[in-house]
Write a protein that holds these residues in place. Structure first.
Motif, PDB file in Angstrom:
ATOM      1  N   GLY A   1      10.419 -26.264 -22.556  1.00 44.08           N
ATOM      2  CA  GLY A   1      11.555 -25.470 -22.156  1.00 44.08           C
ATOM      3  C   GLY A   1      12.496 -23.995 -22.878  1.00 44.08           C
ATOM      4  N   ALA A   2      12.881 -24.353 -23.940  1.00 47.61           N
ATOM      5  CA  ALA A   2      13.458 -23.698 -23.965  1.00 47.61           C
ATOM      6  C   ALA A   2      13.051 -22.348 -24.060  1.00 47.61           C
ATOM      7  CB  ALA A   2      14.649 -23.737 -25.980  1.00 47.61           C
ATOM      8  N   TYR A   3      14.171 -21.218 -25.064  1.00 52.75           N
ATOM      9  CA  TYR A   3      13.747 -20.037 -25.049  1.00 52.75           C
ATOM     10  C   TYR A   3      13.994 -19.244 -26.633  1.00 52.75           C
ATOM     11  CZ  TYR A   3      11.516 -19.090 -20.265  1.00 52.75           C
ATOM     12  OH  TYR A   3      11.162 -19.084 -19.048  1.00 52.75           O
ATOM     13  N   ILE A   4      13.355 -18.987 -26.691  1.00 52.24           N
ATOM     14  CA  ILE A   4      13.744 -18.593 -28.161  1.00 52.24           C
ATOM     15  C   ILE A   4      13.362 -16.815 -28.486  1.00 52.24           C
ATOM     16  CG2 ILE A   4      12.757 -17.784 -30.975  1.00 52.24           C
ATOM     17  CD1 ILE A   4      13.524 -21.143 -30.160  1.00 52.24           C
ATOM     18  N   ILE A   5      14.578 -16.241 -28.562  1.00 56.12           N
ATOM     19  CA  ILE A   5      15.221 -14.733 -28.067  1.00 56.12           C
ATOM     20  C   ILE A   5      14.706 -14.149 -30.105  1.00 56.12           C
ATOM     21  CG2 ILE A   5      16.718 -13.090 -27.511  1.00 56.12           C
ATOM     22  CD1 ILE A   5      17.767 -14.225 -26.032  1.00 56.12           C
ATOM     23  N   GLY A   6      13.510 -13.472 -30.205  1.00 57.62           N
ATOM     24  CA  GLY A   6      13.484 -12.532 -30.988  1.00 57.62           C
ATOM     25  C   GLY A   6      14.110 -10.781 -31.285  1.00 57.62           C
ATOM     26  N   ARG A   7      14.149 -10.692 -32.392  1.00 58.08           N
ATOM     27  CA  ARG A   7      14.046  -9.092 -33.223  1.00 58.08           C
ATOM     28  C   ARG A   7      12.863  -8.294 -33.442  1.00 58.08           C
ATOM     29  NH1 ARG A   7      15.399  -6.163 -37.124  1.00 58.08           N
ATOM     30  NH2 ARG A   7      15.467  -8.114 -38.617  1.00 58.08           N
ATOM     31  N   TYR A   8      11.907  -7.642 -33.206  1.00 51.82           N
ATOM     32  CA  TYR A   8      11.448  -6.824 -32.765  1.00 51.82           C
ATOM     33  C   TYR A   8      11.148  -6.669 -35.117  1.00 51.82           C
ATOM     34  CZ  TYR A   8       6.391  -3.696 -32.766  1.00 51.82           C
ATOM     35  OH  TYR A   8       5.940  -3.643 -33.240  1.00 51.82           O
ATOM     36  N   ILE A   9       9.884  -7.195 -35.476  1.00 48.50           N
ATOM     37  CA  ILE A   9       9.213  -7.074 -36.836  1.00 48.50           C
ATOM     38  C   ILE A   9       8.837  -5.487 -36.286  1.00 48.50           C
ATOM     39  CG2 ILE A   9       8.862  -7.181 -38.915  1.00 48.50           C
ATOM     40  CD1 ILE A   9      11.477  -8.298 -38.672  1.00 48.50           C
TER      41      ILE A   9
END
Length: 257
Positions: A150-158
């Motif tokens: 249920g959590a959200y992972i915020i990622g930076r585009y590679i």
């Protein structure tokens, strides 16, 4: 046959797909797609764009380079092959971070390269993030504690494999698994070795040709309050016991075969 026809045949074989499956993804008939592979006709620019997005290879490479002479890893690392994502900002100049909701996570596989799909997603801004393109993905299961289901992972585009570092965690958008959040252990010529932080799960290999996008972990948003028992010392002990039990079951099964 043209370079394009040879290349799309080669790329299709690399992902072990049928002409019908590719045609369905491109919203055309199998007969029409077969003509492109046979070199009997050339696709219009609108369809060429769809083909490029489907195989995750730039149009320039598909029409000018014999891809059979280059490894998939080298192709993905070529600067000209980058599929850049626009960095959208709000009125204050802060990055807009699109949120992929849990209920729509599987739809992301078909919509990740569709500007209209992305435009319909809700978004947030986080002023403390640096330069780059960010997106929020839902975490599922218990493979990457302490991130709960249920959590959200915020990622930076590679946009280049050269930016990847072993030991760091990433969100991988893949052909088979969809959205998966794992730690990168090793990089070889044609595959990544991924592992979960939960020792109950074994590491596994992910073919590079199956990867559509990679997002580097930057931060997370918890939607459930953490409890004291989530970090209790005996929690890890239980995980280890379950892992050992799993190994014993595997051994028993192999002996009974």
């Amino acid at each position: 046959m043209s370079i394009l026809s040879e290349n799309i045949r080669y790329l299709r074989n690399q992902i072990s797909s049928s002409q019908q499956k590719v045609a369905d993804a491109l919203f055309i008939t199998r007969g029409r797609y077969a003509k492109y592979e046979d070199g009997a006709s050339e696709p219009p620019i609108e369809l060429l764009l769809r083909i490029s997005r489907y195989f995750h290879i730039s149009i320039d490479l598909m029409v000018s380079v014999d891809l059979r002479r280059i490894s998939i890893k080298e192709i993905m690392e070529l600067p000209d092959n980058r599929i850049l994502l626009p960095v959208k900002v709000d009125e204050a100049g802060e990055n807009r971070i699109e949120i992929i909701p849990h209920r729509a996570s599987m739809g992301y596989l078909t919509g990740y390269s569709d500007p209209e799909y992305i435009e319909r997603l809700q978004n947030i801004t986080l002023p403390f993030l640096g330069l780059g393109k960010y997106r929020a993905f839902p975490a599922e299961g218990d493979s990457m504690p302490p991130h709960k289901d249920g959590a959200y992972i915020i990622g930076r585009y590679i946009d280049s494999f050269g930016q990847l570092k072993t030991g760091k965690s990433y969100v991988f958008i893949t052909r088979e698994e969809g959205i998966t959040y794992k730690r990168l252990k090793e990089i070889s010529n044609d595959r990544f070795l991924l592992s979960a932080d939960n020792d109950f799960y074994d590491p596994y290999a992910l073919p590079i040709s199956d990867v559509f996008e990679i997002w580097e972990y930057t931060c997370s948003i918890a939607t459930d309050e953490f409890k004291k028992e989530d970090f209790a010392p005996d929690h890890q002990t239980i995980i280890q016991m379950l892992k050992e039990l799993k190994s014993e079951i595997k051994e028993l099964r192999s002996k009974n075969k």
